[in-house]
Scaffold this motif. Structure first.
Motif, mmCIF file in Angstrom:
data_model
loop_
_atom_site.group_PDB
_atom_site.id
_atom_site.type_symbol
_atom_site.label_atom_id
_atom_site.label_comp_id
_atom_site.label_asym_id
_atom_site.label_seq_id
_atom_site.Cartn_x
_atom_site.Cartn_y
_atom_site.Cartn_z
ATOM 1 N N VAL A 55 0.770 -1.037 0.192
ATOM 2 C CA VAL A 55 0.067 -0.032 -0.144
ATOM 3 C C VAL A 55 0.986 1.173 -0.131
ATOM 4 N N ILE A 56 0.937 2.117 -1.141
ATOM 5 C CA ILE A 56 2.083 2.918 -1.216
ATOM 6 C C ILE A 56 1.339 4.361 -1.104
ATOM 7 N N ARG A 57 1.645 5.153 -0.400
ATOM 8 C CA ARG A 57 1.017 6.600 -0.537
ATOM 9 C C ARG A 57 2.112 7.401 -1.130
ATOM 10 N N ARG A 58 1.583 8.364 -2.214
ATOM 11 C CA ARG A 58 2.345 9.501 -2.891
ATOM 12 C C ARG A 58 1.804 10.739 -2.731
ATOM 13 N N ARG A 59 2.625 11.625 -2.667
ATOM 14 C CA ARG A 59 2.222 13.111 -2.480
ATOM 15 C C ARG A 59 2.976 13.642 -3.369
ATOM 16 N N HIS A 60 2.239 14.625 -4.488
ATOM 17 C CA HIS A 60 2.827 15.138 -5.647
ATOM 18 C C HIS A 60 3.750 14.088 -6.244
ATOM 19 N N GLY A 61 3.476 13.002 -6.464
ATOM 20 C CA GLY A 61 4.190 11.968 -7.147
ATOM 21 C C GLY A 61 5.275 11.387 -6.496
ATOM 22 N N GLU A 62 5.794 11.736 -5.205
ATOM 23 C CA GLU A 62 6.781 11.062 -4.460
ATOM 24 C C GLU A 62 6.297 10.266 -3.417
ATOM 25 N N VAL A 63 6.695 9.164 -3.232
ATOM 26 C CA VAL A 63 6.548 8.076 -2.175
ATOM 27 C C VAL A 63 6.938 8.775 -0.812
ATOM 28 N N VAL A 64 5.805 8.739 -0.023
ATOM 29 C CA VAL A 64 5.902 9.112 1.434
ATOM 30 C C VAL A 64 5.831 8.107 2.357
ATOM 31 N N ASP A 65 5.080 7.066 1.727
ATOM 32 C CA ASP A 65 4.938 5.877 2.971
ATOM 33 C C ASP A 65 4.679 4.841 2.044
ATOM 34 N N ARG A 66 5.065 3.441 2.620
ATOM 35 C CA ARG A 66 4.990 2.081 1.807
ATOM 36 C C ARG A 66 4.552 0.973 3.069
ATOM 37 N N THR A 67 3.493 0.587 3.073
ATOM 38 C CA THR A 67 3.189 -0.454 4.073
ATOM 39 C C THR A 67 3.169 -1.686 3.230
ATOM 40 N N TRP A 68 3.946 -2.886 3.459
ATOM 41 C CA TRP A 68 3.951 -4.202 2.575
ATOM 42 C C TRP A 68 2.989 -5.183 3.602
ATOM 43 N N LEU A 69 2.139 -5.805 3.034
ATOM 44 C CA LEU A 69 1.295 -6.972 3.810
ATOM 45 C C LEU A 69 1.689 -8.206 3.093
ATOM 46 N N PRO A 70 1.880 -9.187 3.996
ATOM 47 C CA PRO A 70 2.026 -10.761 3.370
ATOM 48 C C PRO A 70 0.748 -11.092 2.947
ATOM 49 N N VAL A 71 0.673 -11.946 2.027
ATOM 50 C CA VAL A 71 -0.625 -12.643 1.487
ATOM 51 C C VAL A 71 -0.225 -14.271 1.426
ATOM 52 N N GLY A 72 -0.742 -14.906 2.254
ATOM 53 C CA GLY A 72 -0.553 -16.383 2.162
ATOM 54 C C GLY A 72 -1.401 -17.162 1.192
ATOM 55 N N GLU A 73 -1.166 -18.341 1.078
ATOM 56 C CA GLU A 73 -2.037 -19.103 0.251
ATOM 57 C C GLU A 73 -3.317 -19.212 0.770
#
Length: 74
Positions: A31-49
């Motif tokens: 889940v990536i948050r961008r402000r004015h085109g620049e990445v300001v936050d990135r949250t990665w969540l695992p997805v299992g089978e």
């Protein structure tokens, strides 16, 4: 929603080195948050089978927080 704040979802597997010859790959959603085109936050969540209820709730919470963030004026 503000045009200068954008939320992006991306399928991103992660690689983890086990040793010099082997690595494990974990599927997940960023889940990536961008402000004015620049990445300001990135949250990665695992997805299992077989995702659990807790996995679903973690994804819902991350999406909710990101979309609330995108609705605020910069």
């Amino acid at each position: 929603m503000s045009a200068d704040r954008v939320v992006q979802l991306s399928w991103e597997p992660r690689q983890v080195a086990v040793d010099d010859r082997a690595a494990l790959s974990y599927p997940g959603i960023a889940v990536i948050r961008r402000r004015h085109g620049e990445v300001v936050d990135r949250t990665w969540l695992p997805v299992g089978e077989e995702p659990t209820f807790a996995d679903d709730e973690a994804l819902i919470a991350a999406l909710h927080a990101a979309w609330r963030w995108s609705s605020h004026a910069a």
